[in-house]
Design an enzyme around this catalytic site. Structure first.
Site, PDB file in Angstrom:
ATOM      1  N   ALA A 202     -11.748  20.813  15.227  1.00 21.68           N
ATOM      2  CA  ALA A 202     -10.615  21.586  15.759  1.00 21.68           C
ATOM      3  C   ALA A 202      -9.253  21.010  15.370  1.00 21.68           C
ATOM      4  O   ALA A 202      -8.297  21.747  15.163  1.00 21.68           O
ATOM      5  CB  ALA A 202     -10.717  21.665  17.288  1.00 21.68           C
ATOM      6  N   CYS A 328      -2.543  -0.698  -1.086  1.00 19.65           N
ATOM      7  CA  CYS A 328      -1.737  -1.432  -0.121  1.00 19.65           C
ATOM      8  C   CYS A 328      -1.681  -0.743   1.229  1.00 19.65           C
ATOM      9  O   CYS A 328      -1.290  -1.336   2.210  1.00 19.65           O
ATOM     10  CB  CYS A 328      -0.335  -1.632  -0.666  1.00 19.65           C
TER      11      CYS A 328
END
Lengths: 404, 128
Positions: A202, A328
């Site tokens: 949902a 990163c």
């Protein structure tokens, strides 16, 4: 225009106020347990849940009886894969999937590998497309399941569900699709596409987090699953646990709203996506589109900005909420496995940014985003040794790098 | 991830961005890292041939905010130092100054490597 701007709709979406309103009575007034068969509190919510089930089923061309409520797409994927693997193990232990599926598909498959199942990962091309011929050739006597996603969460590429369904149905193999990103955004019909199992959630369609569903085909063919959770025997024994009534009501309302405007919203989002891409391309060189140029989710734009590292770019546009395939930004220090599987070089994977647009994204926000990105990329390229070398005519592939 | 104030400062206003003439014998150039690893640093020093003092330093970095900050800080620190003093700068000092989290320590290692690579390059061009 309010800052920061949310452009991460492929991660999650805000709950639509109409959805919140629909959910409200079921927290306090109609709080019954849908499994309470002997009093009015139970009957009332049982009916509400059944209506929601019917509504969600019809949105994908299914009947309500084929909808099993879960906690979200991760659970739906686990139930589909582990449940089929367990139930059909006498038939075979071979499963076909692709290397760019969500981890909620790849990880259960790998867990099965440890238990003696064999997993075939299909090849994907540079746009993230599978080869239907290879799929067909990979299906064996002992193949029990093909699991291929509807739309990719990182790069947006759509799989040809109808063509996949033709192959799996003809071969008598169960077809599961993780349609988390696609339901409510592109039309899905489980009969037309010959889908046997379909996962959805949902919170990607302006509904609440923590509720989703697995569609389980009941006829032609009937698909069986072993449960992965045991308890009160809810959801016809496939998923025990008290039903999340508020979540289910919100889910149904959210899907109903999305379906009611599915084609106009897709068109609007494609327009915004094109606008953003064109604005950026007009001002910046070395910009690469990840994923298929046209066969993609309407709201997803994934770009690599050459010679600029993704995390540093996100840092430079701190009033934009986007995501990156750069190492990163993850704990693993590995760049996106999806981009790697496409053959995008690790350098460009580190430079990727995913823009996810949605219901509340405006043209003004897109233009602001483009301007911000352009300024940040130009500034970072001024301090990029790679951009400088490329501009001097150095072929970066000939440089001996000291990897660390 | 939350960045420290000093990382944000160096990222927003990096010191000594640019390039020195790498063919000049008083300049040493260090290029470390690899594009596929997500970090490449180029650090250059200009050395006074008489005093062996680093009179100027420039950098360009492809990498995350912490990598940019580490190299920016490195150029600040080497300026005014003798090449021997600069050679002794440790990555741990950079970690401490910028409050880098463990996952970003490699950025400081790369900055130390870049300083050493630039000095090595300078020395190899100026052997007695």
């Amino acid at each position: 225009m309010k800052l920061p701007i949310y452009l991460d709709y492929n991660a999650t979406t805000p709950v639509d106020p109409q959805v919140v309103e629909a959910m409200m009575p079921f927290f306090t007034e109609s709080f019954g347990n849908a499994a309470s068969r002997n009093h009015a509190f139970g009957w009332q919510v049982e009916q509400v849940v059944e209506d929601a089930r019917e509504s969600i089923g019809s949105a994908i061309g299914a009947s309500g009886k084929e909808i099993v409520f879960t906690s979200g797409a991760t659970e739906s994927n686990n139930l589909a894969i582990l449940g089929v693997a367990e139930f059909y193990q006498k038939k075979g232990k071979h499963i076909i999937t692709s290397p760019i599926e969500h981890k909620a598909v790849i990880d259960p498959c790998q867990a099965l590998e440890q238990r003696g199942y064999e997993i075939t990962f299909l090849d994907v091309d540079k746009d993230g497309c599978i080869d239907l011929k290879q799929l067909e050739e990979s299906i064996r006597e002992d193949t029990i399941l093909v699991s291929l996603m509807a739309g990719n969460n990182e790069i947006g590429t759509l799989n040809p569900l109808k063509e996949i369904g033709e192959i799996t149905r003809a071969k008598g193999v169960i077809f599961h699709t993780d349609a988390t990103q696609a339901v409510g955004k592109i039309p899905i019909d489980v009969d037309e596409m010959k889908i046997d199992l379909l996962s959805m959630t949902a919170h990607k369609m302006y509904g609440p987090k923590g509720v989703g569903a697995l569609y389980v085909r009941r006829k032609k063919p009937r698909v069986r699953l072993s449960p992965i959770m045991f308890g009160g025997g809810h959801e016809r024994g496939m998923r025990s646990g008290t039903l999340n009534v508020t979540g289910i009501v919100g889910f149904a309302k959210a899907l109903e709203l999305s379906i009611s405007e599915i084609s106009s919203e897709a068109e609007r989002l494609i327009g915004l996506r094109q606008r953003l891409f064109e604005r950026l391309s007009a001002e910046l060189d070395y910009i690469f589109l990840n994923g298929h140029p046209t066969q993609r989710l309407p709201n997803n734009l994934n770009l690599s900005f050459g010679y600029v590292e993704g995390e540093s770019l996100m840092m430079g546009v701190s009033d934009l909420a986007v995501s990156s395939g750069s190492a990163c930004t993850s704990a693993s220090l590995e760049p996106s496995y999806v981009l790697r599987a496409l053959g995008v070089g690790d350098d460009l994977a580190h430079s990727s940014i995913r823009f996810g647009m949605g219901r509340f994204t405006t043209v003004e926000e897109v233009d602001y985003t483009a301007d911000k990105i352009i300024v940040a990329v130009k500034r970072l390229r001024e301090m990029s040794p790679l951009y400088e070398m490329v501009k001097e005519g150095v072929d970066l592939s000939t440089v001996e790098w000291s990897s660390h | 991830m939350a960045y420290s104030e000093k990382v944000i400062d160096h990222y927003s206003e990096p010191r000594n961005v640019g390039s020195l003439d790498k063919s000049d014998n008083s300049v040493g150039t260090g290029l470390v890292g690899a594009p596929e690893c997500g970090d490449v640093m180029k650090l250059q020093i200009q050395v006074d041939p008489e005093t062996k003092e680093i009179v100027d330093a420039k950098f360009k970095t492809f990498g995350c905010g912490s990598a940019i900050a580490s190299s920016s800080l490195a150029t600040e620190w080497v300026k005014g130092k003798s090449i021997d003093e600069a050679m002794s700068i440790q990555n741990t000092e950079i970690v401490e100054e910028l409050s880098l989290p463990p996952v970003k320590i490699h950025c400081s290692v790369l900055a130390e490597d870049a300083i050493k690579a630039a000095i090595t390059d300078y020395k190899s061009r100026n052997q007695d």
